[in-house]
Design an enzyme around this catalytic site. Structure first.
Site, mmCIF file in Angstrom:
data_model
loop_
_atom_site.group_PDB
_atom_site.id
_atom_site.type_symbol
_atom_site.label_atom_id
_atom_site.label_comp_id
_atom_site.label_asym_id
_atom_site.label_seq_id
_atom_site.Cartn_x
_atom_site.Cartn_y
_atom_site.Cartn_z
ATOM 1 N N GLN A 18 -48.575 -5.694 31.360
ATOM 2 C CA GLN A 18 -49.789 -6.727 31.800
ATOM 3 C C GLN A 18 -50.932 -6.299 32.381
ATOM 4 O OE1 GLN A 18 -45.403 -8.076 33.801
ATOM 5 N NE2 GLN A 18 -47.302 -9.269 34.607
ATOM 6 N N ARG A 31 -42.212 -12.948 38.922
ATOM 7 C CA ARG A 31 -43.036 -14.231 39.081
ATOM 8 C C ARG A 31 -43.472 -14.686 40.573
ATOM 9 N NH1 ARG A 31 -41.740 -18.868 34.506
ATOM 10 N NH2 ARG A 31 -43.982 -19.924 34.902
ATOM 11 N N CYS A 32 -44.036 -13.912 41.102
ATOM 12 C CA CYS A 32 -44.651 -14.130 42.429
ATOM 13 C C CYS A 32 -45.669 -13.261 42.735
ATOM 14 C CB CYS A 32 -43.497 -14.301 43.511
ATOM 15 S SG CYS A 32 -43.565 -12.978 44.845
ATOM 16 N N GLU A 52 -46.872 -19.226 39.234
ATOM 17 C CA GLU A 52 -45.611 -18.880 39.868
ATOM 18 C C GLU A 52 -45.262 -19.736 41.111
ATOM 19 O OE1 GLU A 52 -47.045 -14.157 39.514
ATOM 20 O OE2 GLU A 52 -47.614 -15.361 41.337
#
Ligand code: CDP
Length: 788
Positions: A222, A372-373, A742
């Site tokens: 990423q 996802r945060c 998110e």
């Protein structure tokens, strides 16, 4: 936000179909495993069955006899190049391959290099390792007790398993507020280990070209640029310089934070390629992905909330033990070992707060990624939303009314939280009101009261979360010293088409579409005429990558700023072409016209052509710009979610009957994509709330290490999400946009947990840790004397 461009141009606010989907829905994406290179070798990894054991001997004889196996790589081999350990993102160290001992079940022990994937797997199965088991530490609370076996014996001065202590806020003022409080509530909340389980597992192809000395790595990352720099810093001593390293992130099948860290497999593949001069592919399988890659959460939280008798919240106090496994390999900004956990005062106007977090080593995989945060914001949101609900119930006040009373009010923005964050904008009451109207809140409460009389279990749960995304302002945010700006470079071609490159990397979020829309908005060039590229460090400008919903707040802002630079130059060219002063020109998306003479105009396409064919003398030719955007603040998206659950008192099964999600991410670039992000995020919030958990038995055997018992929600378990939004633009973002990717995962679990407790409160239930499995609820119901 009013639309400023036509559907043909497709600027902000248009639900443009995703440009990347034609290749994805035809199976024509290029993921790492799709890349095939001539002469490529394959790597497979031998993993430890023990959670803590001394390695007495690694015997490669049988493995080397497997046809196609070329080499077995051990820690001893890497130690010759000082590559058997590597730094983590939190400046700890972690093994690439062990020399002395293994520290968790499924840890890499050796790697087998072969001419085919199958031979590599057969070779890995044939490696025999002689282990001497050591005492295992699984529970982080026990790990911190005096006398616990010290795990990091590699650290000469380390005498315990304590990694760090971190605290934030005004302790004295908080303690005082608790002494003065009329009502306090306290709860222990455990957010278990979970794993992102992206569709695509991790992997890479490392290709070291011995002729030109260049290393190219196709990699599921990423953050390609940061990886390139880390590789150069870690492997500089073996001759890998940054200009001779190219990281390519091709299409990625979901990252969610799990593809931020550097895993040993990547490093071994690079080492194997450098040694052999051949391309080496390493693709982990599903179980390796679940068992050995970075986990998320694993926070043992003890929280207290204080209020006055009239229900005004006053203070929050939290103590947390963070289980990091055997190394602190969390993906956090350097300054914040507990990520952004200190946004835990949430949407509420609390006057004082104090938090303490202690990191602990245990015999588990290292990590601490965000799932996802935004760096532990889910842990923060879950805590405050559970605690606020608990306080409301304790006081006998409706949880919606209680939130309304304690929210930070719209006129308080920009709002400085007790823990030091400056929230940019918000209208929390507006979002909650909309969610209540959409779901028919009052009627649900009537239904619940009526059902309760009949012994039917139904609950309504609210989560009014505040997110914190867009890391980050470089004065506070860096990763390994790299400041967290991001970038966009635009080149407009002579015929008015353009290419734009970014330092971020989409993993399914649709950047090729939405970045093009931002540029279309700013330049009036149709989004479909703009090619967006990311993920190749040889071509893209330097950036810190995509995670923590930072792409829109940071790289999206860079796109707007770069486009405005292009427009500034375009204005000069237009003035020259139209023979007027620059000040005499007015801009509307796509063209400059002369004030008072709208017929006299030049389109952006005319101007682009002139930039290469007829530019003013003395001006450089071309039409391009680059922006490295350093955000002045984070953005604070928010939302209010309301969940209705029905609980089967016989089986303990929790059914989410309805779920309304009202999100606010400021101005929206692509409404369809935002809705998709929210749908996906909600399902990834449902998952840890009801299903997902990785746990360990007392000797460190993983439970939840395969999809047989690591439960992912399928379409069958997923309710129909009812979504909507309010729009409160960010005052400092050039487009008024905030991140959104998110939010739903951050906000949803608390709504579900609150609904379950709401359904069971009258029975004496005060808290249930997620995942709220039927077995847990069934046990609670029986304990509370509810008949099946
Ligand atoms: O960093 P990441 O791409 O994961 O998260 P994000 O910035 O929240 O963006 C996720 C997707 O939603 C991207 O395609 C964004 O462009 C889009 N988005 C949008 O259309 N409008 C917003 N206000 C925020 C995000």
């Amino acid at each position: 936000m009013a639309l400023r461009t036509s559907p043909e141009v497709g600027g902000m606010g248009h639900s443009l179909k995703r440009k990347e989907d034609p290749r994805f829905i035809r199976g024509k994406g290029t993921y790492v495993d799709d890349v095939q290179l001539p002469g490529m070798l394959y790597l497979d990894i031998v993993r430890s069955p023990h959670a803590h054991a001394k390695i007495k001997k690694i015997d490669s004889t049988k493995a080397l006899a497997v046809p196609g196996v070329l080499a077995v790589i051990t820690g001893e081999d890497l130690a010759k190049y000082n590559l058997h350990w590597m730094p983590t993102l939190m400046s700890d160290t972690q093994m690439v391959l062990p020399v002395e001992k293994v520290m968790y079940q499924a840890q890499e022990v050796a790697a087998v290099l072969a001419t085919s994937r199958y031979a590599a797997a057969d070779g890995a199965a044939a490696v025999t390792v002689d282990y001497e088991p050591l005492p295992v530490v699984v529970d982080p609370k026990k790990a911190l007790q005096p006398g616990a076996p010290v795990l990091r014996t590699d650290k000469k001065d380390k005498k315990d398993n304590h990694i760090w202590h971190w605290e934030w806020g005004d302790k004295a003022a908080t303690d005082r507020a608790f002494t003065e409080a009329s009502v306090t509530v306290k709860e222990d909340i455990y957010l278990p280990r979970i794993h992102v389980a992206s569709i695509e597992t991790c992997g890479c192809i490392a290709h070291f070209d011995k002729i030109d000395g260049k290393l190219t790595v196709w990699m599921t990352t990423q953050a390609p640029h940061a990886i390139r720099t880390v590789f150069a810093l870690v492997a500089g001593h073996v001759g890998l310089a940054e200009h001779k390293i190219r990281i390519i992130s091709p299409d990625i099948g979901g990252g969610f934070g799990g593809k931020v860290p550097v895993y040993p497999g990547y490093v071994i593949a690079v080492a194997a390629s450098v040694l052999t001069g051949k391309p080496v592919k390493w693709i982990e399988d599903r179980m390796e992905n679940l068992q050995a890659d970075s986990f998320a959460r694993d926070y043992h939280i003890s929280a207290e909330l204080a209020a006055r008798q009239d229900g005004t919240l006053t203070a929050l106090r939290i103590k947390t033990i963070a289980d990091h496994g055997y190394a602190d390999a969390a993906a956090n900004p350097s300054k914040f070992p507990a990520g952004l956990f200190h946004v835990c005062t949430g949407s509420y106007d609390l006057k004082s707060a104090h938090i303490e977090v202690d990191g602990a080593y245990t015999n588990k995989p290292p990590g601490g990624i965000a799932y996802r945060c935004s760096f532990r914001v889910t842990e923060a949101v879950h805590t405050i939303e559970r605690m606020v609900d608990l306080m409301a119930h304790q006081l006998g006040v409706d949880p919606a009314d209680f939130r309304m009373k304690n929210f930070v009010k719209p006129e308080q923005f920009p709002y400085k939280s007790a823990l030091g964050w400056e929230y940019d904008s918000g209208n929390y009451a507006g979002a909650l009101r909309k969610a209540m109207d959409t779901i028919g809140y009052a009627e649900l409460r009537r239904e619940q009261a009526e059902k309760r009389k009949r012994g039917v279990l139904m609950g309504v749960g609210i989560s009014s979360f505040t997110e914190i995304v867009g890391a980050g302002p470089s004065k506070h945010f860096d990763i390994l010293g790299l400041k967290m700006f991001d970038s966009c470079e635009i080149r407009v071609h002579p015929t008015g088409k353009a290419i734009a490159r970014f330092g971020t990397k989409s993993q399914g979020q649709g950047h090729e579409t939405t970045y093009a829309q931002i540029l279309a908005e700013e330049l009036g060039i149709p989004a479909n005429d703009i090619q967006v590229e990311e993920g190749d460090t040889d071509t893209a400008p330097y950036g810190l990558g995509t995670y923590a919903s930072r792409s829109t707040p940071v790289a999206g802002a860079a796109a707007a700023v770069a486009a405005r630079k292009v427009r500034d130059k375009a204005r000069k060219i237009a003035a020259y072409l139209l023979e007027v002063a620059e000040d005499d020109l007015v801009w509307e998306p796509g063209k400059f016209s002369v004030k008072g003479a709208p017929g006299k105009s030049k389109t952006i396409q005319d101007i682009a052509f002139a930039a290469y064919t007829n530019h003013p003398q003395g001006m450089e030719a071309g039409l391009e710009a680059v922006s490295y955007y350093d955000p002045p603040n984070l953005t604070y998206p928010f939302g209010s979610y309301i969940c209705v659950v029905d609980i089967d008192s016989g089986t303990g099964e929790v059914k989410v009957r309805r779920f309304v999600a009202i999100d606010d991410c400021g101005n929206i670039i692509n409404p369809m994509i935002v809705q998709g992000q929210v749908h996906g995020g909600l399902t990834m919030g449902l998952a840890p709330a009801l299903f997902e958990e990785i746990s360990y038995d007392e000797i460190g055997n993983i439970r939840g290490g395969s999809f047989i018992d690591y439960l992912l929600p399928t379409a069958v378990e997923t309710p129909k999400w009812e979504t909507g939004h309010t729009v409160t633009p960010s005052p400092h973002h050039p487009l008024g946009a905030k991140g959104v990717g998110e939010s739903a995962t951050v906000g949803a679990p608390a709504a579900i947990a609150n609904a379950v407790v709401d359904a069971l409160w009258h029975l004496g239930v005060r808290h249930v840790d997620i995942p709220i499995t039927p077995a847990k609820v069934w046990k609670l119901l029986r304990e509370k004397g509810v008949k099946e």
